[in-house]
Design a protein around this motif. Structure first.
Motif, mmCIF file in Angstrom:
data_model
loop_
_atom_site.group_PDB
_atom_site.id
_atom_site.type_symbol
_atom_site.label_atom_id
_atom_site.label_comp_id
_atom_site.label_asym_id
_atom_site.label_seq_id
_atom_site.Cartn_x
_atom_site.Cartn_y
_atom_site.Cartn_z
ATOM 1 N N GLY A 7 0.787 -1.223 0.000
ATOM 2 C CA GLY A 7 0.000 0.000 0.000
ATOM 3 C C GLY A 7 0.817 1.271 0.000
ATOM 4 O O GLY A 7 0.275 2.366 0.134
ATOM 5 N N ILE A 8 2.126 1.139 -0.147
ATOM 6 C CA ILE A 8 2.998 2.318 -0.182
ATOM 7 C C ILE A 8 3.994 2.193 -1.337
ATOM 8 O O ILE A 8 4.072 1.168 -2.012
ATOM 9 C CB ILE A 8 3.777 2.497 1.147
ATOM 10 N N SER A 9 4.749 3.255 -1.551
ATOM 11 C CA SER A 9 5.717 3.282 -2.657
ATOM 12 C C SER A 9 6.673 2.103 -2.569
ATOM 13 O O SER A 9 7.132 1.729 -1.473
ATOM 14 C CB SER A 9 6.503 4.588 -2.634
ATOM 15 N N ALA A 10 7.001 1.543 -3.743
ATOM 16 C CA ALA A 10 7.863 0.364 -3.777
ATOM 17 C C ALA A 10 8.807 0.442 -4.967
ATOM 18 O O ALA A 10 8.660 1.278 -5.861
ATOM 19 C CB ALA A 10 7.022 -0.903 -3.840
ATOM 20 N N ALA A 11 9.777 -0.459 -4.964
ATOM 21 C CA ALA A 11 10.756 -0.534 -6.050
ATOM 22 C C ALA A 11 11.235 -1.971 -6.181
ATOM 23 O O ALA A 11 11.162 -2.753 -5.230
ATOM 24 C CB ALA A 11 11.932 0.396 -5.780
ATOM 25 N N ALA A 12 11.740 -2.305 -7.364
ATOM 26 C CA ALA A 12 12.267 -3.657 -7.600
ATOM 27 C C ALA A 12 13.499 -3.562 -8.478
ATOM 28 O O ALA A 12 13.610 -2.667 -9.321
ATOM 29 C CB ALA A 12 11.212 -4.546 -8.249
ATOM 30 N N ILE A 13 14.436 -4.485 -8.269
ATOM 31 C CA ILE A 13 15.634 -4.559 -9.086
ATOM 32 C C ILE A 13 15.817 -5.985 -9.585
ATOM 33 O O ILE A 13 15.588 -6.948 -8.835
ATOM 34 C CB ILE A 13 16.899 -4.095 -8.294
ATOM 35 N N GLU A 14 16.176 -6.124 -10.861
ATOM 36 C CA GLU A 14 16.537 -7.420 -11.420
ATOM 37 C C GLU A 14 18.041 -7.455 -11.565
ATOM 38 O O GLU A 14 18.617 -6.668 -12.324
ATOM 39 C CB GLU A 14 15.868 -7.652 -12.774
#
Length: 493
Positions: A356-363
């Motif tokens: 429910g909040i800002s998120a990020a992902a890295i590959e």
């Protein structure tokens, strides 16, 4: 490890050999217009895995004994302080940066041409600055109704009014900080003056993209259209080449449209045109060095998606119109892809939906995907860097590399003394804190050692990041995309 689809060593060898052959074709003097980026070609590196960003510079180094570089800058760009977006510096500063880069690589680069000169004071002051640094500077003037008024262009009142660039080497590479600088006109002006002096010389064009001997609908060529959506370039079949040789060749609209004019200019200077098509003018050997087409196709499709997100973000910030976004959207459909084909995009949005909040992902380069979310102490992108470096260093996820008691004073300074509204640490602040702690904490030291392994990794965030965070990812060599959502900001009254 990332799969390789391009043979860089082969490219360095056969591309330089092909240019040598073109020099010999024109009696030992060739003006070669370099389109795109001569140095730091990260677009090529992304769509051709294995291509090094400085490959074209390395290729020229194999010709350095017979080559020199002429840098072109438009007086119009000097006057309006045009910015090179990837470095955040003006074109006039980038001329000096490029020159240093060429000299550091052992290339002769001591001439700058100021084009479109009509007496601008800013251009005259810039010339004085360059000359104080021992750089030879030349003026090339605006020609009325260029390039259509061929009789005027091919006269003493056209190219004849331009300063003649004194060159010494057989190969003269003409490059610029960006498009629209006047590289082609500079080359043609030199041909005019050389012809008047009885010097035999020729012209060639080095354009990396589109790749002339790949299919029109190849993802690499579609990725080029996506990269130049702001210029509204369109790839097309070179019908001049098809008529002359009966072979399909891909070029782009501006080169095809200008060819009849170039043909007339060549005929005016030499009496005949040595080229039968715009494709003939090129020296590009990229396709010959692709060693795994499937790898390059997949890389190009990822680039198209990245370009789509870049356009969406620019539109959200009022920096482009919806035509650019819509065009890249159509290109994605042509390539048979969507944003769901970018793994980190799916992962970041899923993390946001769960939290429910800002998120990020890295590959990571081995395919592992790591996620993070915003917390009271850190933004999502800062948390992501810590999570990724901990994973690569083999540090338990639950270990706090930066103690909360150290973060609190930084937040206090940001908000209460520097007037910041967001107390969370940015990526640069996290890396500085990590660096300070690395002196006494082995885990922090190990985490920092992992930063080079992030080069070439993919990141997606669920909101547009600050310029600071974007620059950190760029400097780390990470390919970043973001959802076109901006953080809420207070109105300024």
């Amino acid at each position: 490890m990332k799969k390789i689809g391009f043979d860089n060593e082969k490219y360095l060898k056969i591309q330089s050999e092909h240019i040598k052959a073109r020099i010999e074709q024109f009696h030992g003097k060739l003006y070669m217009e370099f389109g795109g980026k001569l140095a730091d070609d990260y677009h090529a590196a992304r769509v051709l895995p294995g291509f090094e960003p400085d490959s074209k510079l390395k290729m020229l180094m194999q010709l350095k004994d017979c080559a020199e570089v002429v840098i072109v800058i438009s007086a119009k760009d000097i006057e309006k302080n045009k910015i090179r977006s990837d470095y955040g510096i003006t074109y006039d500063e980038d001329v000096l940066r490029l020159r240093d880069e060429f000299i550091d690589h052992g290339l002769k680069a001591d001439s700058v041409v100021i084009t479109h000169f009509t007496g601008q004071e800013s251009a005259a002051l810039y010339r004085q600055r360059l000359e104080r640094n021992g750089i030879k500077v030349y003026y090339h003037h605006t020609i009325e109704d260029y390039p259509n008024n061929v009789p005027l262009i091919d006269s003493e009142e056209g190219f004849g009014k331009n300063d003649y660039i004194e060159t010494e080497r057989p190969l003269v590479v003409v490059t610029a900080p960006g498009p629209g600088s006047g590289k082609m006109a500079t080359c043609l002006s030199q041909l005019y003056h050389d012809h008047k002096r009885g010097v035999k010389a020729g012209y060639a064009k080095f354009e990396t993209f589109p790749v002339w001997n790949l299919p029109l609908q190849h993802p690499i060529n579609i990725a080029y259209e996506a990269a130049t959506a702001d210029l509204n370039d369109v790839n097309m079949i070179d019908h001049f080449h098809l008529e002359a040789y009966g072979k399909m060749a891909v070029n782009y609209n501006r080169d095809v449209e200008i060819f009849p004019v170039l043909n007339a200019i060549f005929e005016g200077i030499f009496g005949e045109n040595p080229y039968k098509s715009p494709t003939d003018m090129g020296v590009n050997m990229i396709a010959n060095c692709i060693c795994d087409d499937e790898v390059c196709q997949q890389a190009a499709k990822q680039e198209i998606i990245r370009r789509y997100y870049k356009a969406l973000d620019a539109f959200a910030e009022g920096k482009c119109n919806d035509a650019e976004v819509n065009k890249i959207g159509l290109l994605m459909r042509r390539a048979g892809i969507s944003t769901d084909d970018r793994a980190v995009t799916v992962a970041a949005k899923q993390k946001k939906e769960e939290s429910g909040i800002s998120a990020a992902a890295i590959e990571l380069n081995d395919g592992t995907i790591i996620t993070a979310k915003s917390i009271p102490l850190l933004g999502a992108s800062a948390s992501l860097l810590l999570n990724a470096t901990k994973y690569l260093a083999g540090i338990d996820h639950h270990v706090n590399l930066i103690p909360a008691k150290m973060i609190a004073p930084i937040q206090n300074t940001k908000v209460n003394h520097l007037g910041g509204h967001n107390p969370r640490l940015h990526t640069d602040e996290v890396l500085i804190a990590l660096s300070m702690l690395s002196v006494q904490d082995d885990n922090c030291s190990k985490a920092l050692e992992q930063l080079p392994k992030l080069r070439g990794c993919q990141v997606h965030t669920t909101e547009i990041l600050s310029e600071v965070d974007c620059n950190v990812f760029r400097k780390l060599g990470i390919d970043l995309t973001s959802e076109p959502l901006k953080k809420c900001k207070k109105r300024y009254n």
